[in-house]
Design a protein around this motif. Structure first.
Motif, PDB file in Angstrom:
ATOM      1  N   SER A 126       0.815  -1.218   0.000  1.00 25.90           N
ATOM      2  CA  SER A 126       0.000   0.000   0.000  1.00 25.90           C
ATOM      3  C   SER A 126       0.849   1.270   0.000  1.00 25.90           C
ATOM      4  CB  SER A 126      -0.942   0.011   1.211  1.00 25.90           C
ATOM      5  OG  SER A 126      -1.756  -1.128   1.196  1.00 25.90           O
ATOM      6  N   GLY A 127       2.179   1.107  -0.049  1.00 24.86           N
ATOM      7  CA  GLY A 127       3.045   2.284  -0.151  1.00 24.86           C
ATOM      8  C   GLY A 127       3.462   2.868   1.178  1.00 24.86           C
ATOM      9  N   ALA A 128       3.590   2.029   2.217  1.00 28.86           N
ATOM     10  CA  ALA A 128       4.042   2.520   3.521  1.00 28.86           C
ATOM     11  C   ALA A 128       5.463   3.077   3.405  1.00 28.86           C
ATOM     12  CB  ALA A 128       4.015   1.374   4.537  1.00 28.86           C
ATOM     13  N   ASP A 129       5.838   3.951   4.357  1.00 28.00           N
ATOM     14  CA  ASP A 129       7.175   4.569   4.352  1.00 28.00           C
ATOM     15  C   ASP A 129       8.205   3.522   4.777  1.00 28.00           C
ATOM     16  OD1 ASP A 129       9.426   6.092   4.511  1.00 28.00           O
ATOM     17  OD2 ASP A 129       8.776   7.297   6.230  1.00 28.00           O
ATOM     18  N   LEU A 130       8.795   2.843   3.802  1.00 21.85           N
ATOM     19  CA  LEU A 130       9.753   1.787   4.107  1.00 21.85           C
ATOM     20  C   LEU A 130      11.118   2.351   4.469  1.00 21.85           C
ATOM     21  CD1 LEU A 130       8.889  -0.880   1.376  1.00 21.85           C
ATOM     22  CD2 LEU A 130       8.088  -0.735   3.729  1.00 21.85           C
ATOM     23  N   LYS A 131      11.402   3.550   3.975  1.00 21.85           N
ATOM     24  CA  LYS A 131      12.727   4.149   4.254  1.00 21.85           C
ATOM     25  C   LYS A 131      12.947   4.260   5.763  1.00 21.85           C
ATOM     26  CE  LYS A 131      15.510   8.323   3.597  1.00 21.85           C
ATOM     27  NZ  LYS A 131      15.588   9.654   2.961  1.00 21.85           N
ATOM     28  N   SER A 132      11.974   4.834   6.477  1.00 22.84           N
ATOM     29  CA  SER A 132      12.136   4.990   7.922  1.00 22.84           C
ATOM     30  C   SER A 132      12.187   3.631   8.614  1.00 22.84           C
ATOM     31  CB  SER A 132      11.017   5.848   8.505  1.00 22.84           C
ATOM     32  OG  SER A 132       9.769   5.242   8.274  1.00 22.84           O
ATOM     33  N   ASN A 133      11.387   2.646   8.109  1.00 21.02           N
ATOM     34  CA  ASN A 133      11.411   1.293   8.696  1.00 21.02           C
ATOM     35  C   ASN A 133      12.781   0.648   8.539  1.00 21.02           C
ATOM     36  OD1 ASN A 133       8.767   1.498   9.373  1.00 21.02           O
ATOM     37  ND2 ASN A 133       7.989  -0.007   7.924  1.00 21.02           N
ATOM     38  N   ILE A 134      13.324   0.746   7.319  1.00 17.39           N
ATOM     39  CA  ILE A 134      14.613   0.105   7.050  1.00 17.39           C
ATOM     40  C   ILE A 134      15.738   0.792   7.832  1.00 17.39           C
ATOM     41  CG2 ILE A 134      16.339  -0.343   5.251  1.00 17.39           C
ATOM     42  CD1 ILE A 134      13.985  -0.864   3.334  1.00 17.39           C
ATOM     43  N   LEU A 135      15.691   2.127   7.903  1.00 21.05           N
ATOM     44  CA  LEU A 135      16.714   2.834   8.689  1.00 21.05           C
ATOM     45  C   LEU A 135      16.620   2.466  10.169  1.00 21.05           C
ATOM     46  CD1 LEU A 135      16.811   6.364   7.015  1.00 21.05           C
ATOM     47  CD2 LEU A 135      18.687   4.705   7.149  1.00 21.05           C
ATOM     48  N   ASP A 136      15.403   2.256  10.664  1.00 24.38           N
ATOM     49  CA  ASP A 136      15.241   1.777  12.049  1.00 24.38           C
ATOM     50  C   ASP A 136      15.900   0.418  12.222  1.00 24.38           C
ATOM     51  OD1 ASP A 136      13.914   3.995  12.938  1.00 24.38           O
ATOM     52  OD2 ASP A 136      11.894   3.140  12.700  1.00 24.38           O
ATOM     53  N   MET A 137      15.723  -0.477  11.216  1.00 24.56           N
ATOM     54  CA  MET A 137      16.360  -1.799  11.272  1.00 24.56           C
ATOM     55  C   MET A 137      17.884  -1.662  11.295  1.00 24.56           C
ATOM     56  SD  MET A 137      14.169  -4.097   8.560  1.00 24.56           S
ATOM     57  CE  MET A 137      12.450  -4.474   8.773  1.00 24.56           C
ATOM     58  N   VAL A 138      18.411  -0.763  10.453  1.00 25.96           N
ATOM     59  CA  VAL A 138      19.869  -0.544  10.393  1.00 25.96           C
ATOM     60  C   VAL A 138      20.367  -0.058  11.753  1.00 25.96           C
ATOM     61  CG1 VAL A 138      21.692   0.864   9.366  1.00 25.96           C
ATOM     62  CG2 VAL A 138      19.901  -0.111   7.904  1.00 25.96           C
ATOM     63  N   ARG A 139      19.630   0.892  12.355  1.00 28.05           N
ATOM     64  CA  ARG A 139      20.031   1.416  13.667  1.00 28.05           C
ATOM     65  C   ARG A 139      20.034   0.313  14.718  1.00 28.05           C
ATOM     66  NH1 ARG A 139      16.007   5.429  12.245  1.00 28.05           N
ATOM     67  NH2 ARG A 139      17.042   7.136  11.141  1.00 28.05           N
ATOM     68  N   GLU A 140      18.960  -0.529  14.713  1.00 31.96           N
ATOM     69  CA  GLU A 140      18.891  -1.631  15.688  1.00 31.96           C
ATOM     70  C   GLU A 140      20.047  -2.597  15.505  1.00 31.96           C
ATOM     71  OE1 GLU A 140      15.124  -3.698  16.196  1.00 31.96           O
ATOM     72  OE2 GLU A 140      14.061  -1.895  15.552  1.00 31.96           O
ATOM     73  N   GLU A 141      20.349  -2.928  14.247  1.00 30.60           N
ATOM     74  CA  GLU A 141      21.402  -3.908  13.976  1.00 30.60           C
ATOM     75  C   GLU A 141      22.770  -3.362  14.393  1.00 30.60           C
ATOM     76  OE1 GLU A 141      22.142  -7.858  12.567  1.00 30.60           O
ATOM     77  OE2 GLU A 141      20.304  -6.774  13.039  1.00 30.60           O
ATOM     78  N   ILE A 142      23.042  -2.101  14.037  1.00 30.12           N
ATOM     79  CA  ILE A 142      24.341  -1.508  14.383  1.00 30.12           C
ATOM     80  C   ILE A 142      24.450  -1.308  15.891  1.00 30.12           C
ATOM     81  CG2 ILE A 142      25.743   0.608  14.188  1.00 30.12           C
ATOM     82  CD1 ILE A 142      24.880   0.767  11.251  1.00 30.12           C
ATOM     83  N   THR A 143      23.358  -0.881  16.534  1.00 26.38           N
ATOM     84  CA  THR A 143      23.367  -0.724  17.998  1.00 26.38           C
ATOM     85  C   THR A 143      23.666  -2.058  18.669  1.00 26.38           C
ATOM     86  OG1 THR A 143      21.757   1.079  17.853  1.00 26.38           O
ATOM     87  CG2 THR A 143      22.002   0.026  19.991  1.00 26.38           C
ATOM     88  N   GLY A 144      23.058  -3.143  18.161  1.00 27.60           N
ATOM     89  CA  GLY A 144      23.320  -4.475  18.715  1.00 27.60           C
ATOM     90  C   GLY A 144      24.774  -4.875  18.576  1.00 27.60           C
TER      91      GLY A 144
END
Length: 894
Positions: free
Chosen positions: A654-672
């Protein structure tokens, strides 16, 4: 005692009916007025109702007027006027309950009332039937009603979809008013007719689509399930599965198909008739191991062979040709045990179908890998409002309420039921029973009475047919092998002297008219005379040659006779060698017949024995309910996972904002990574070399990001530096690719990752579930253990999605490739958006008792997410999926 209680408290069903009668009176009061308006004015009623809904009225306010409009449209254009009891049925269906209506009481007509009312909000109303034939028949039969009122009607078929046309558009039998359309158009119609499999598989396919334009269903607003007990109970043990071929050799099945027939029953394996299971003995295991040349079939290196052995044993000992399946055009096709119909495209799971194929010497198809699955219970519970109708629901009222929260209301018959149901005749063996059946058929056939003879399998129907041929008795056989002639055979089944042998196919959706159906070959007067003759002879006589596991199926067969106040009779013939008697009858029954010194051809006619048989059936029904309840309890766990995954996919499409979702994933992964390799609590535990190696596997790091530079920084500074670099790199990538291409890449990467890992999750949880029952030996509740393990696996799935997306987003590229051509029916999908690479066109295969086929997609040019070739870091997760680091797994040999 029970009568005394009912006398004081009143019959709950009668109380329910008394609440509905005032609504019926209001409908009747409107009839004279609505009969005065023209067809054009009748059509405007729909716009008026929709306008009133928009103004704040609710469907219950409109119900009497809407029902009156439907009744009048039907009277004018089909010649059928709804009786008062049919109006009651319509109200029950609108209220989201099950209407139990006897055979011949007009369930098809009843459905039009609530379908029309619930289609008014414009969200769609679905009528679920048991087969494609009934879907297209009922849609065309009732189509003039909806057409008069200005509603559109869609029809789903296994390989096509149609819209109803008021004009005749085809000369093809049963297709006269159907215009081919896309699947989306059929679902966008106000009312859509189709089978449970078509609706269920379209739901699964929609949740595999890579683009919103390829989704066909709307929200699941309202559904009426015809023959609700068959679909929600008999078929409920069958999960719907869409799957693709797995890379397994099929030769092993052939090897075991040759080996298993050498084993001897009772010596090498035993059969449990009640559970319908087979177990191999120690001696049998030794023979198998010797034949295969393996020292221990249960050792880790050979353990995979045990599933081939189990499947081959089941295929050899439990599954019979012309009962459980037929072989047609070099294929093994399942026979539905409840309806007797063939189910092309459906396959048994766990290697059973391949084992049967090997047993029959036909080509063994490859095994399958599950892409998407849902049980019928959970699919139908997705509807905002669900209703059902059948002739036999009360015996399963508890199950309907516990699983679906559906109440059962018994609708009175329009005319009193006068059918005479005789007590069962019980014989010592099957040969004597069939001799008696033939004798009864011969006697009544000579009188001219029409007979419908019910059998439980194709094999038995053909055996009985052979016996009748020897006696020179002309008859028709209706089973899955002759289903194309079903309508023609049923049309003649009520004529003078007609003898029809049928499997359970004749038990549902068929209406046998005394004197036969009226057609152009006879005048009205000729039909009336024959009808009266059949009535004088006593109407249609039903002969049941065996009791079924479920009382409902027996009642369905009986219900073919005595429709709408017609005379009729029924009798069941039973032998102690019948499946249900062998498996569930009380032990004393065989001894009783022996003590009475009964000869083989002398039957026992006893109410006590008939009750014992019914108790056996009740026992089986309880056993099957437990299996279905067990299935839904386990599937409820996966249902939670499925809901989350499918909702996320819907957001992506449906066109959700994936950019912010993916950047959140990147932040979680790097923080871990920083927390693990550069913990805040102690610098002595830091491993900066590993941290930088693993961070560079996510996003390429500049040369200034090195161990020496990072040694001077704190935990928070390292984290801030890495996060800032990752976000800058993301922005640069977006500029390089362009906004539109970056959004496409994000969407396809997320879909490919979620879909790929979801398939692995389904496979892993299914394998875990197969062995979870063993936990009971350790005093653990298998269901509780399954829930705990499934929860842990869900956490792993989410972590794997995050890891895979973050390790791919900076490295993947979009390329174009031509998809391989796929077969598509003429009325299949229009050219939709491209599908994701890796989604493929899996074919539907079976689980439990099987599934339906998968509709191919059209070929299209597809954007593909392709990874750049790069070296795997030693500290990255190994690509093999073991969960170990690469250096401790396949990296050791690199």
């Amino acid at each position: 005692m029970l009568k005394w209680v009912t006398g004081i408290l009143g019959d709950s069903n009668e109380k329910e009916l008394s609440k509905l009668r005032p609504i019926v009176e209001r409908v009747n009061a409107l009839e004279p007025e609505i009969q005065q308006i023209s067809d054009a004015e009748l059509r405007t009623k729909t716009d008026e109702f929709r306008s009133r809904l928009a103004s704040g009225e609710v469907l219950e306010d409109l119900a009497p007027e809407a029902f009156a409009a439907v009744r009048e449209a039907s009277r004018r254009h089909t010649g059928l006027r709804h009786f008062d009891v049919q109006l009651i049925g319509g109200i029950v269906l609108h209220e989201g309950k099950i209407a139990e209506m006897k055979t011949g009481e007009g369930k098809t007509l009843v459905a039009t009332l609530s379908l029309y009312l619930n289609a008014l909000p414009g969200k769609g109303a679905h009528l679920i039937t048991v087969n494609d034939y009934l879907a297209k028949r009922d849609a065309q039969w009732m189509g003039p009603i909806y057409d008069t009122l200005g509603l559109t009607v869609g029809v789903l078929q296994h390989d096509a979809s149609f819209l109803y046309s008021g004009e005749r558009v085809s000369d093809t039998l049963n297709m006269e008013h159907l215009v081919p359309c896309t699947r989306q158009e059929a679902y966008r119609a106000d009312i859509t007719y189709g089978t449970n499999h078509e609706f269920g598989f379209d739901y699964l396919r929609d949740n595999m689509a890579a683009d919103l334009s390829r989704c066909v269903q709307r929200e699941l607003h309202y559904a009426i399930v015809d023959e609700v007990d068959n679909i929600l109970i008999d078929e409920a043990r069958t999960p719907l599965i869409i799957s693709g071929a797995a890379q397994e050799s099929t030769q092993t099945y052939v090897t075991f198909a040759r080996l298993v027939p050498r084993l001897q029953q009772e010596i090498d394996y035993t059969i449990d008739e009640k559970l319908r299971s087979v177990s191999i003995t120690e001696g049998g295991i030794a023979k198998v191991e010797k034949s295969l040349g393996v020292p221990n079939i249960y050792s880790p290196e050979n353990y995979r062979l045990t599933r081939y052995l189990e499947a081959a044993l089941k295929a050899h000992a439990l599954y019979r040709r012309d009962r459980d399946y037929v072989v047609k055009d070099g294929e093994v096709i399942i026979v539905d045990e409840f309806t007797g119909r063939l189910m092309p495209g459906r396959r048994w799971s766990d290697g059973l179908h391949q084992a049967v194929e090997a047993n029959e010497g036909v080509k063994v198809q490859q095994e399958s890998l599950t892409y998407a699955t849902i049980t019928l219970q959970n699919y139908f519970r997705l509807y905002e409002k669900l209703a059902g109708m059948t002739g036999t629901a009360v015996t399963e009222a508890e199950e309907f309420y516990k699983i679906y929260k559906l109440d059962v209301v018994v609708i009175p018959t329009h005319l009193p039921m006068v059918r005479d149901d005789h007590t069962d005749l019980i014989y010592r063996n099957e040969r004597a029973k069939f001799d008696a059946v033939v004798e009864e058929i011969e006697e009544l056939h000579q009188q001219g009475r029409p007979l419908l003879v019910g059998t439980v399998s194709i094999e038995k129907s053909e055996y009985l047919s052979e016996l009748l041929k020897r006696k020179g008795i002309k008859h028709e056989v209706l089973n899955a092998k002759h289903h194309e002639r079903e309508a023609a055979i049923i049309a003649e089944a009520g004529r003078l002297g007609a003898v029809t042998i049928a499997t359970n196919m004749a038990g549902r959706g068929t209406d046998i008219v005394l004197g036969g159906k009226q057609d152009g070959h006879r005048s009205q007067e000729e039909w009336r005379r024959e009808h009266e003759q059949v009535v004088e002879l006593g109407g249609l006589h039903i002969v049941g040659t065996e009791r079924h596991e479920a009382r409902r199926i027996d009642n369905q067969l009986r219900g073919r006779s005595g429709r709408q106040g017609d005379p009729g009779s029924s009798r069941f013939f039973v032998s102690l060698e019948d499946d249900i008697m062998r498996r569930f009858a009380p032990d004393w029954l065989g001894g009783l017949l022996g003590k009475l010194g009964m000869e083989e051809d002398v039957p026992l006619e006893s109410n006590m024995v008939s009750k014992a048989i019914e108790q056996a059936q009740t026992k089986v029904e309880g056993h099957n309910f437990d299996i279905r309840k067990h299935l839904v309890e386990y599937d409820d766990v996966m249902n939670t996972h499925r809901d989350v995954i499918y909702r996320e996919r819907q957001k992506i499409l449906s066109g959700a904002d994936l950019k912010s979702n993916i950047l959140d994933m990147v932040r979680e992964e790097i923080t871990g990574l920083v927390d693990l390799h550069a913990p805040e609590r102690s610098q002595d535990e830091w491993d900066l070399e590993t941290l930088l190696a693993e961070a560079s596997a996510i996003v390429k790091l500049p040369s200034s990001f090195n161990v020496r530079a990072f040694q001077e920084l704190s935990h928070d500074e390292i984290l801030e530096k890495l996060l800032a670099h990752a976000e800058e790199a993301y922005e640069r990538r977006e500029v390089e690719l362009g906004l539109e291409m970056m959004r496409t890449l994000e969407r396809l990467l997320m879909l490919r990752t979620i879909d790929g890992l979801w398939v692995e999750h389904l496979t892993a949880t299914d394998e875990m579930r197969q062995g979870i029952g063993l936990r009971a030996y350790g005093q653990s509740d298998p269901l509780v253990a399954y829930k705990h393990e499934a929860h842990d696996m869900w956490g792993q799935l989410l972590a794997n999605i995050r890891r895979q997306v973050t390790h791919s987003i900076y490295h993947v590229e979009l390329t174009q490739r031509q998809a391989p051509p796929a077969r598509a029916p003429a009325a299949a999908e229009g050219r939709g958006a491209p599908v994701a690479a890796g989604e493929g066109t899996p074919e539907a295969a079976a689980a439990g008792d099987g599934t339906d086929g998968h509709r191919p997609e059209r070929a299209a040019r597809q954007p593909v997410v392709a990874g750049k070739a790069r070296k795997i870091g030693r500290n990255e997760p190994c690509p093999c999926g073991s969960g170990k680091k690469y250096k401790k797994c396949h990296g050791q040999a690199a």
